[in-house]
Design an enzyme around this catalytic site. Structure first.
Site, mmCIF file in Angstrom:
data_model
loop_
_atom_site.group_PDB
_atom_site.id
_atom_site.type_symbol
_atom_site.label_atom_id
_atom_site.label_comp_id
_atom_site.label_asym_id
_atom_site.label_seq_id
_atom_site.Cartn_x
_atom_site.Cartn_y
_atom_site.Cartn_z
ATOM 1 C CG MET A 172 -2.056 -1.014 1.277
ATOM 2 S SD MET A 172 -3.094 -0.697 2.799
ATOM 3 C CE MET A 172 -2.603 -1.969 4.081
ATOM 4 C CB CYS A 198 -0.699 0.176 -10.389
ATOM 5 S SG CYS A 198 -0.985 1.618 -9.486
ATOM 6 C CG ASN A 207 -5.592 -7.957 -2.776
ATOM 7 O OD1 ASN A 207 -5.776 -7.393 -3.464
ATOM 8 N ND2 ASN A 207 -5.304 -7.745 -1.410
HETATM 9 C C1 LIG Z 1 -4.173 2.942 0.415
HETATM 10 C C2 LIG Z 1 -3.785 1.974 -0.748
HETATM 11 C C3 LIG Z 1 -2.573 1.742 -1.325
HETATM 12 C C4 LIG Z 1 -2.168 1.383 -2.086
HETATM 13 N N1 LIG Z 1 -1.156 0.729 -2.583
HETATM 14 C C5 LIG Z 1 -0.696 0.095 -3.568
HETATM 15 C C6 LIG Z 1 0.557 -0.808 -3.821
HETATM 16 O O1 LIG Z 1 1.278 0.248 -3.959
HETATM 17 N N2 LIG Z 1 0.907 -1.268 -4.649
HETATM 18 C C7 LIG Z 1 -0.115 -2.578 -5.201
HETATM 19 O O2 LIG Z 1 -0.359 -3.463 -6.086
HETATM 20 N N3 LIG Z 1 -1.245 -2.137 -4.448
HETATM 21 C C8 LIG Z 1 -1.537 -1.077 -3.604
HETATM 22 N N4 LIG Z 1 -3.243 -1.576 -3.272
HETATM 23 C C9 LIG Z 1 -4.291 -2.325 -3.244
HETATM 24 C C10 LIG Z 1 -3.628 -3.377 -2.504
HETATM 25 O O3 LIG Z 1 -2.979 -3.650 -2.341
HETATM 26 C C11 LIG Z 1 -5.520 -4.251 -2.963
HETATM 27 O O4 LIG Z 1 -4.991 -5.010 -3.810
HETATM 28 C C12 LIG Z 1 -6.531 -3.141 -2.919
HETATM 29 O O5 LIG Z 1 -7.183 -2.486 -1.411
HETATM 30 C C13 LIG Z 1 -7.681 -4.861 -2.620
HETATM 31 O O6 LIG Z 1 -7.256 -5.642 -1.354
HETATM 32 P P1 LIG Z 1 -8.138 -5.178 0.442
HETATM 33 O O7 LIG Z 1 -9.617 -5.512 -0.070
HETATM 34 O O8 LIG Z 1 -7.464 -5.824 0.959
HETATM 35 O O9 LIG Z 1 -8.398 -3.817 0.536
HETATM 36 C C14 LIG Z 1 -3.174 0.394 -2.299
HETATM 37 C C15 LIG Z 1 -4.525 0.091 -1.261
HETATM 38 C C16 LIG Z 1 -4.934 1.069 -1.026
HETATM 39 C C17 LIG Z 1 -6.089 1.047 0.112
#
Ligand SMILES: Cc1cc2nc3c(=O)[nH]c(=O)nc-3n(C[C@H](O)[C@H](O)[C@H](O)COP(=O)(O)O)c2cc1C
Ligand SMILES: *[C@@H]1O[C@H](CO)[C@@H](O)[C@H](O)[C@H]1NC(C)=O
Ligand SMILES: *[C@@H]1O[C@H](CO)[C@@H](O)[C@H](O)[C@H]1NC(C)=O
Length: 465
Positions: free
Chosen positions: A29, A127, A225
């Site tokens: 994140m 991303c 995920n």
């Molecule tokens: C604040 C924030 C920053 C994120 N930054 C990245 C990142 O740097 N690289 C990435 O692959 N995904 C990033 N994501 C996506 C998350 O890793 C994840 O794939 C997505 O939030 C879905 O998972 P969750 O349902 O557990 O939130 C980010 C998500 C959030 C909320």
């Protein structure tokens, strides 16, 4: 024969690689996944922690420094001294750095730079932000499988730690399975799958059935995920994992809001989580802006309360920590680090890395009283003690014109000259922003005018030579 067998066994034993089987993982994140949050996630029970996405060229430009005061390894941006990536022994066998890249050779260069300090490297292929897509990184790689395969193969073949990638799904199950099979064939150690397409947003349902189909089709561990919307307690993590039929799970938003989601025996209250978080932020000298951002994501609507509003006004780490009763601990630690000569930004100056520094646009003819001093915020408790405030008071008392400042900017660094009573004063130390540069110049002036004792500045580390 026997000898070779022994050599082989010993060698493979030495390479104790991180396993991606049966793990609960802190997802990458941006801004959230810095060292304090990663350490907190590990303390609470996460098995593996991913860094925020780091862009390859940013890391390539950085220098590796062992920070003996904090006992960390820092990768520092040469142009402005900011910390691009900070890690420590505690997480060495559990931290995976996620890279944003579109180029196999650049990715390899970065991988070589960090391979001795981290447990694994992940390539971001999910991303959907314009910044990534335009650069051919992140989800752009989903539609360029040849490029994606080239990057992964190059890393797998040349780097000694495990390589993984994180993708999003396609609308079509078979298309997702086919891509995963191709990526897995490069020899990567696991694949993380966010069950939403490139176009889908967090409110869309996660396509757990597609993750499930991939998990059945490939032999390497699949890390599921995208389940945070349905994850409110630890058992929900396991439920999500079962639905996806995956080896492991990776949690982002649920952990961003409440890192104690990793605790097997129940969530902790907000105060405790923030307190634990701030402790790591202090111990590892995390930047106030990053600390604030992470706490904001925990407070959410509580930012509207009087206490929340007070928090939003904070600028220094000490001010933030004071709200949770850690103000004096923070100050004590910062002074301790300072007295030990905390490295980092302060030793980086443009002159140090550039062969021919640009000519400064200042009037060198005028006599400028110049010393090399840094503005260290923690040295000034009250606002009226700040060098600029002191000068204003001095000018007021002596019926002089208010001090005027001229700021010099190079790359992302700043210096300033202050004019008081027709004379110019400045600090030759490069600060990271305008405000600090002006305070630095004011500090030099205060020193010259005897408003602040020079010896005090030497003792508290402000005067650098
Ligand atoms: C604040 C924030 C920053 C994120 N930054 C990245 C990142 O740097 N690289 C990435 O692959 N995904 C990033 N994501 C996506 C998350 O890793 C994840 O794939 C997505 O939030 C879905 O998972 P969750 O349902 O557990 O939130 C980010 C998500 C959030 C909320
Ligand atoms: C997936 O791969 C199979 C076998 O190579 C092929 O028959 C099928 O058309 C592919 N499906 C998609 C959607 O690409
Ligand atoms: C974590 O969740 C629990 C239960 O939902 C809640 O009481 C607590 O305030 C949350 N903590 C944070 C940091 O959000």
């Amino acid at each position: 024969m026997v000898v070779w067998y022994i050599v082989f066994v010993t060698m493979t034993k030495d390479l104790k690689h991180l396993s991606y089987e049966n793990k609960v993982i802190l997802a990458p994140m941006v801004r959230v996944g810095t060292l304090p949050m990663r350490l907190l996630a590990l303390e609470y029970g996460a098995d593996v922690v991913y860094s925020e996405e780091l862009i390859d060229w940013k890391l390539i430009k950085s220098v590796r420094r062992v920070n003996e005061v904090l006992e960390t390894v820092d990768f520092i941006d040469k142009s402005d001294g900011t910390i691009v990536f900070r890690t420590c022994l505690k997480e060495k066998n559990k931290v995976v750095v996620q890279l944003g890249t579109c180029d196999s050779q650049r990715a390899l260069k970065v991988a070589k730079l960090i391979e001795n300090d981290v447990a694994g490297i992940d390539i971001n292929m999910g991303c959907p932000k314009e910044f990534s897509l335009k650069g051919g990184m992140g989800a752009a790689l989903l539609s360029q499988p040849d490029k994606a395969v080239e990057i992964l193969s190059t890393l797998v073949d040349n780097v000694k730690i495990p390589i993984t990638c994180k993708i999003r799904v396609f609308d079509d199950v078979d298309q997702t399975v086919n891509l995963s099979v191709r990526l897995a064939s490069t020899g990567i150690s696991a694949i993380a799958i966010h069950g939403r397409t490139k176009a889908e947003r967090p409110m869309h349902p996660n396509r757990n059935y597609i993750i499930n189909a991939v998990a059945k089709a490939i032999r390497i561990p699949v890390i599921a995920n995208g389940g945070s919307r349905e994850i409110e307690k630890y058992s929900d993590i396991l439920k999500f994992k079962n639905e996806c039929g995956s080896s492991s799970v990776m949690i982002a938003r649920a952990a961003e809001g409440n890192c104690s989601i990793f605790c097997k025996n129940g969530l902790k209250d907000l105060e405790t989580v923030i307190l634990h978080y701030l402790k790591y932020a202090i111990d590892y000298d995390n930047s106030p802006s990053n600390t604030k951002y992470c706490v904001q994501n925990m407070l959410k609507e509580l930012q509207e309360t009087p206490r929340g509003k007070k928090f939003l006004e904070c600028q220094t780490l000490e001010q933030i920590c004071s709200i949770w009763g850690l103000g004096s601990y923070c100050r004590k630690k910062q002074l301790e680090y300072q007295s030990k000569g905390l490295l980092g930004r302060r030793e980086i100056t443009p002159d140090l890395f550039r062969s021919a520094p640009k000519k400064l646009k200042i009037d060198e003819e005028n006599d400028i009283y110049q010393i090399k001093c840094a503005f260290i915020r923690v040295n000034f408790v009250e606002d009226i003690d700040l060098p600029k405030s002191k000068l204003i008071t001095y000018c007021g008392k002596n019926k002089l014109k208010t001090p005027s400042y001229q700021v010099i900017n190079e790359d992302k660094l700043f210096r300033a000259i202050v004019t008081v009573n027709g004379r110019k004063y400045g600090s030759s130390y490069w600060e990271k922003n305008k405000k600090f540069a002006e305070q630095g110049a004011a500090l030099a002036c205060c020193c010259a005018l005897g408003l602040i004792d020079r010896q005090t500045l030497v003792n508290n580390g402000s005067i650098l030579e």
